[in-house]
Design a protein around this motif. Structure first.
Motif, PDB file in Angstrom:
ATOM      1  N   HIS A   1      74.804  41.577 121.984  1.00  0.00           N
ATOM      2  CA  HIS A   1      74.608  40.448 121.069  1.00  0.00           C
ATOM      3  C   HIS A   1      73.255  40.556 120.383  1.00  0.00           C
ATOM      4  O   HIS A   1      72.377  41.307 120.836  1.00  0.00           O
ATOM      5  CB  HIS A   1      74.700  39.115 121.820  1.00  0.00           C
ATOM      6  CG  HIS A   1      76.107  38.744 122.189  1.00  0.00           C
ATOM      7  ND1 HIS A   1      76.696  39.168 123.357  1.00  0.00           N
ATOM      8  CD2 HIS A   1      77.040  38.005 121.534  1.00  0.00           C
ATOM      9  CE1 HIS A   1      77.941  38.705 123.411  1.00  0.00           C
ATOM     10  NE2 HIS A   1      78.173  38.003 122.321  1.00  0.00           N
ATOM     11  N   HIS A   2      73.103  39.731 119.358  1.00  0.00           N
ATOM     12  CA  HIS A   2      71.843  39.592 118.596  1.00  0.00           C
ATOM     13  C   HIS A   2      70.676  39.183 119.510  1.00  0.00           C
ATOM     14  O   HIS A   2      70.889  38.630 120.598  1.00  0.00           O
ATOM     15  CB  HIS A   2      72.037  38.537 117.502  1.00  0.00           C
ATOM     16  CG  HIS A   2      72.555  37.234 118.043  1.00  0.00           C
ATOM     17  ND1 HIS A   2      71.726  36.195 118.372  1.00  0.00           N
ATOM     18  CD2 HIS A   2      73.806  36.816 118.372  1.00  0.00           C
ATOM     19  CE1 HIS A   2      72.440  35.192 118.860  1.00  0.00           C
ATOM     20  NE2 HIS A   2      73.717  35.551 118.872  1.00  0.00           N
TER      21      HIS A   2
ATOM     22  N   ASP B   1      71.042  41.408 114.811  1.00  0.00           N
ATOM     23  CA  ASP B   1      72.173  41.171 113.896  1.00  0.00           C
ATOM     24  C   ASP B   1      73.541  41.552 114.454  1.00  0.00           C
ATOM     25  O   ASP B   1      74.465  41.795 113.671  1.00  0.00           O
ATOM     26  CB  ASP B   1      71.954  41.927 112.555  1.00  0.00           C
ATOM     27  CG  ASP B   1      70.667  41.504 111.890  1.00  0.00           C
ATOM     28  OD1 ASP B   1      70.283  40.337 112.040  1.00  0.00           O
ATOM     29  OD2 ASP B   1      70.035  42.370 111.238  1.00  0.00           O
ATOM     30  N   THR B   2      73.695  41.601 115.754  1.00  0.00           N
ATOM     31  CA  THR B   2      75.005  41.947 116.329  1.00  0.00           C
ATOM     32  C   THR B   2      75.739  40.664 116.709  1.00  0.00           C
ATOM     33  O   THR B   2      75.311  39.946 117.622  1.00  0.00           O
ATOM     34  CB  THR B   2      74.817  42.830 117.593  1.00  0.00           C
ATOM     35  OG1 THR B   2      73.990  43.927 117.241  1.00  0.00           O
ATOM     36  CG2 THR B   2      76.157  43.329 118.120  1.00  0.00           C
TER      37      THR B   2
ATOM     38  N   THR C   1      85.182  43.923 118.927  1.00  0.00           N
ATOM     39  CA  THR C   1      83.968  43.885 118.105  1.00  0.00           C
ATOM     40  C   THR C   1      84.108  42.784 117.072  1.00  0.00           C
ATOM     41  O   THR C   1      85.029  42.827 116.241  1.00  0.00           O
ATOM     42  CB  THR C   1      83.775  45.234 117.370  1.00  0.00           C
ATOM     43  OG1 THR C   1      83.835  46.285 118.337  1.00  0.00           O
ATOM     44  CG2 THR C   1      82.450  45.285 116.634  1.00  0.00           C
TER      45      THR C   1
ATOM     46  N   HIS D   1      82.946  41.229 113.681  1.00  0.00           N
ATOM     47  CA  HIS D   1      82.207  41.736 112.509  1.00  0.00           C
ATOM     48  C   HIS D   1      81.268  40.679 111.942  1.00  0.00           C
ATOM     49  O   HIS D   1      80.360  40.989 111.173  1.00  0.00           O
ATOM     50  CB  HIS D   1      83.190  42.186 111.424  1.00  0.00           C
ATOM     51  CG  HIS D   1      84.084  43.310 111.872  1.00  0.00           C
ATOM     52  ND1 HIS D   1      83.619  44.394 112.574  1.00  0.00           N
ATOM     53  CD2 HIS D   1      85.419  43.512 111.738  1.00  0.00           C
ATOM     54  CE1 HIS D   1      84.619  45.208 112.853  1.00  0.00           C
ATOM     55  NE2 HIS D   1      85.731  44.685 112.365  1.00  0.00           N
TER      56      HIS D   1
ATOM     57  N   THR E   1      79.866  42.190 120.743  1.00  0.00           N
ATOM     58  CA  THR E   1      80.769  43.297 121.089  1.00  0.00           C
ATOM     59  C   THR E   1      80.949  43.304 122.602  1.00  0.00           C
ATOM     60  O   THR E   1      79.965  43.202 123.339  1.00  0.00           O
ATOM     61  CB  THR E   1      80.178  44.648 120.630  1.00  0.00           C
ATOM     62  OG1 THR E   1      80.004  44.599 119.215  1.00  0.00           O
ATOM     63  CG2 THR E   1      81.094  45.815 120.976  1.00  0.00           C
TER      64      THR E   1
END
Ligand SMILES: NC(=O)c1ccc[n+]([C@@H]2O[C@H](COP(=O)([O-])OP(=O)(O)OC[C@H]3O[C@@H](n4cnc5c(N)ncnc54)[C@H](O)[C@@H]3O)[C@@H](O)[C@H]2O)c1
Ligand SMILES: O=C(O)C1=N[C@H](C(=O)O)CCC1
Length: 233
Positions: A131-132, A178-179, A199, A201, A182
């Protein structure tokens, strides 16, 4: 439908956009600095706030007879108390560690795979979540749900962040800018790997699932899950 947002951060703003596109009205945006909340004008509350705020927000809504959709993670130590308050006040509640429709299919797939892997003792399982870097809780709520799905269908007895003793599931949590999210469930043997991956997006899938759950819960009483909303049995 008149929706109150508890938490007007990344998710609150995304939910506002999706809800308005589906013809709903946002009647309140409650955040950390909100002084007074008018509970009389809302059909449903959607809470994507913070681990320390979720339980208070949710139970306040129950006291005012407002059904709640909760996506906030990291407050599970108070989860059973929230369920009890929901029943006592005759309110309605859905919590999901992940509202994305794709992840809810992934949860089913995870349980199905776990049932098949149960007898194959040559495989060791682990879960990885990415994660972010602003994420407050670790491991993610989704990773915990995945671990619970494996525990319910195999001989694994628990989970641990990072390294786990034999018989428990290691969860590896990574933070990368910025994830959106996932998740990977890995079964490793000496000769091969079986992996399933989801995942995200962007955050639209989480927000859409939460709004669909809000549409579904209005007029109902009790504690429900996304399995009920999506008819997953
Ligand atoms: N279940 C899911 O599908 C899903 C998806 C994404 C995020 N999440 C979870 O949702 C939560 C919010 O995520 P985010 O990315 O929007 O975080 P964020 O930090 O962008 O937003 C959280 C907001 O809550 C506010 N807040 C703090 N105290 C509050 C209070 N007492 N009442 C109301 N609001 C308060 C903060 O000021 C902030 O604006 C996190 O727990 C995250 O893990 C769940
Ligand atoms: O961005 C987050 O924070 C997310 N939290 C949820 C979790 O903890 O599983 C869902 C994915 C995104």
């Amino acid at each position: 439908m008149k929706i109150a947002l508890f938490g007007y951060g990344k998710m609150g703003k995304m939910i506002e956009q999706i809800a308005e596109n589906r013809g709903h009205e946002i009647v309140a945006k409650i955040d950390v600095d909100t002084v007074e909340v008018d509970f009389s004008n809302m059909d449903v509350a959607i809470d994507f706030s913070m681990p320390s705020a979720a339980f208070g927000n949710i139970t306040q809504c129950f006291e005012h007879g407002v059904p709640v959709i909760s996506g906030t993670t990291g407050w599970l130590q108070d989860f059973n108390k929230a369920l009890a308050r929901c029943e006592e006040t005759g309110s309605a509640f859905i919590y999901a560690s992940n509202f994305s429709l794709g992840v809810n299919i992934f949860f089913e797939l995870n349980e199905y795979l776990a049932k098949m892997m149960r007898q194959l003792k040559q495989y060791n399982v682990d879960i990885e979540e990415i994660h972010h870097t602003q994420k407050l809780d670790s491991p993610s709520g989704t990773a915990i749900t995945l671990a619970e799905g494996i525990i319910a269908n195999t001989d694994y007895t628990g989970w641990k962040l990072d390294e786990a003793p034999k018989g428990e599931i290691p969860i590896i949590a990574r933070r990368i800018a910025d994830t959106p999210g996932t998740h990977t469930v890995n079964y490793e043997s000496e000769v091969d790997t079986i992996a399933i991956v989801h995942t995200a997006h962007n955050r639209q899938g989480f927000a859409l699932g939460a709004v669909i759950a809000a549409e579904w819960i209005v007029g109902k009483k009790g504690v429900f899950t996304m399995k009920d909303v999506l008819n997953l049995g």
